[in-house]
Design an enzyme around this catalytic site. Structure first.
Site, PDB file in Angstrom:
ATOM      1  N   ARG A 197       0.764  -1.189   0.003  1.00  0.00           N
ATOM      2  CA  ARG A 197       0.069  -0.018  -0.052  1.00  0.00           C
ATOM      3  C   ARG A 197       0.950   1.423  -0.054  1.00  0.00           C
ATOM      4  NH1 ARG A 197      -3.842  -1.043   4.956  1.00  0.00           N
ATOM      5  NH2 ARG A 197      -4.481   1.096   4.265  1.00  0.00           N
ATOM      6  N   CYS A 199      -0.950   5.531   9.437  1.00  0.00           N
ATOM      7  CA  CYS A 199      -1.492   4.379   8.750  1.00  0.00           C
ATOM      8  C   CYS A 199      -2.757   4.649   7.618  1.00  0.00           C
ATOM      9  CB  CYS A 199      -1.953   3.506   9.929  1.00  0.00           C
ATOM     10  SG  CYS A 199      -3.097   3.777  10.848  1.00  0.00           S
TER      11      CYS A 199
END
Length: 279
Positions: free
Chosen positions: A177, A236
């Site tokens: 990611r 995050c």
């Protein structure tokens, strides 16, 4: 201070009325069918534990996931749960390390001082042959006075300033990611990363279902080029696993730690924000 405690440490204090145990297990994002962590809590939990529902306890006035509520809302929620700000608070999750650090961070950010995490969670409790309980637990109301520690979190404007000033930003998402190779689990959000951010997948900090020892964590961060004596901000997807990195940093000896609460869910949706990818 290392906030991790052992099952034996908790068991010896379990009947203390000034101690409260919280199951803070949050279902992982993108898992189908969704895991009903509350049903699992009802089926098996540490005796006397109440369920700390991170989703329900977050701010629902915004579309961003898991944002901190107002101090007033958090005070009311904790008081209703029977959690007092002067109590010793033990947090655990049912499996692995994922969401308990977020609950730890929330409580610490709102002024609770004696907040601990059960090392190894419910699995370690059961493996120590300690008793479990079924059904919902209702504690008598308590008094929680939430006072927000503004130094513990960063806003979107502050993260922009950190990027401009080349501050230390540690990203807890997976490397796929972070690089942009893999998609985000939330639809409509591009993967990639903030300029200058360092990839610190939270799973790198774990072994055998718990956080690595302090020496190994410090070695890992230093190998990543992290200056442990300078301010560090964690991020995050939605502010949950960033707290895993924040907890690991504290255990490893860092002191100037903050968390970007909006995290990637906020940053990546802002028009004009620079999103870097690595092919």
């Amino acid at each position: 201070m290392n906030p991790l405690v052992t099952p034996t440490w908790v068991a010896e204090r379990l009947n203390d009325p000034s101690l409260v145990v919280l199951d803070a297990t949050l279902p992982p994002v993108g898992v189908s069918p969704p895991i009903d962590t509350y049903a699992r809590y009802l089926a098996k939990h540490i005796p006397g534990a109440v369920f700390f529902d991170i989703d329900k306890l977050s701010d629902h006035s915004t579309a961003l996931p898991h944002m901190l509520p107002t101090p007033e809302a958090f005070s009311h929620s904790m008081s209703t749960l029977g959690v007092g700000h002067q109590m010793a608070i033990i947090i655990y999750e049912q499996e692995g390390v994922f969401s308990a650090p977020r609950a730890w961070w929330m409580l610490r950010t709102f002024g609770a001082q004696d907040v601990y995490i059960l090392d190894g969670g419910l699995r370690a409790w059961v493996e120590t042959n300690l008793p479990v309980q079924t059904g919902q637990v209702d504690r008598p109301p308590a008094t929680f006075h939430a006072r927000l520690d503004g130094d513990a979190l960063k806003s979107f404007a502050q993260i922009q300033q950190m990027i401009a000033e080349h501050g230390q930003i540690l990203d807890a998402r997976s490397s796929g990611r972070f690089t942009g190779v893999l998609p985000e689990p939330r639809p409509g959000i591009s993967s990639g990363h903030m300029p200058g951010a360092t990839s610190v997948p939270f799973t790198d900090l774990l072994e055998d279902g718990r956080l690595k020892p302090a020496a190994k964590l410090r070695e890992y961060f230093i190998a990543k080029g992290v200056d442990m004596d300078q301010p560090i901000t964690t991020t995050c997807g939605s502010g949950v696993t960033a707290a895993v990195v924040s907890l690991a940093l504290q255990i490893a000896g860092a002191e100037q730690i903050s968390l970007y609460d909006g995290s990637w869910a906020e940053y990546a949706q802002h028009p004009g924000m620079v999103i870097e990818k690595i092919s």
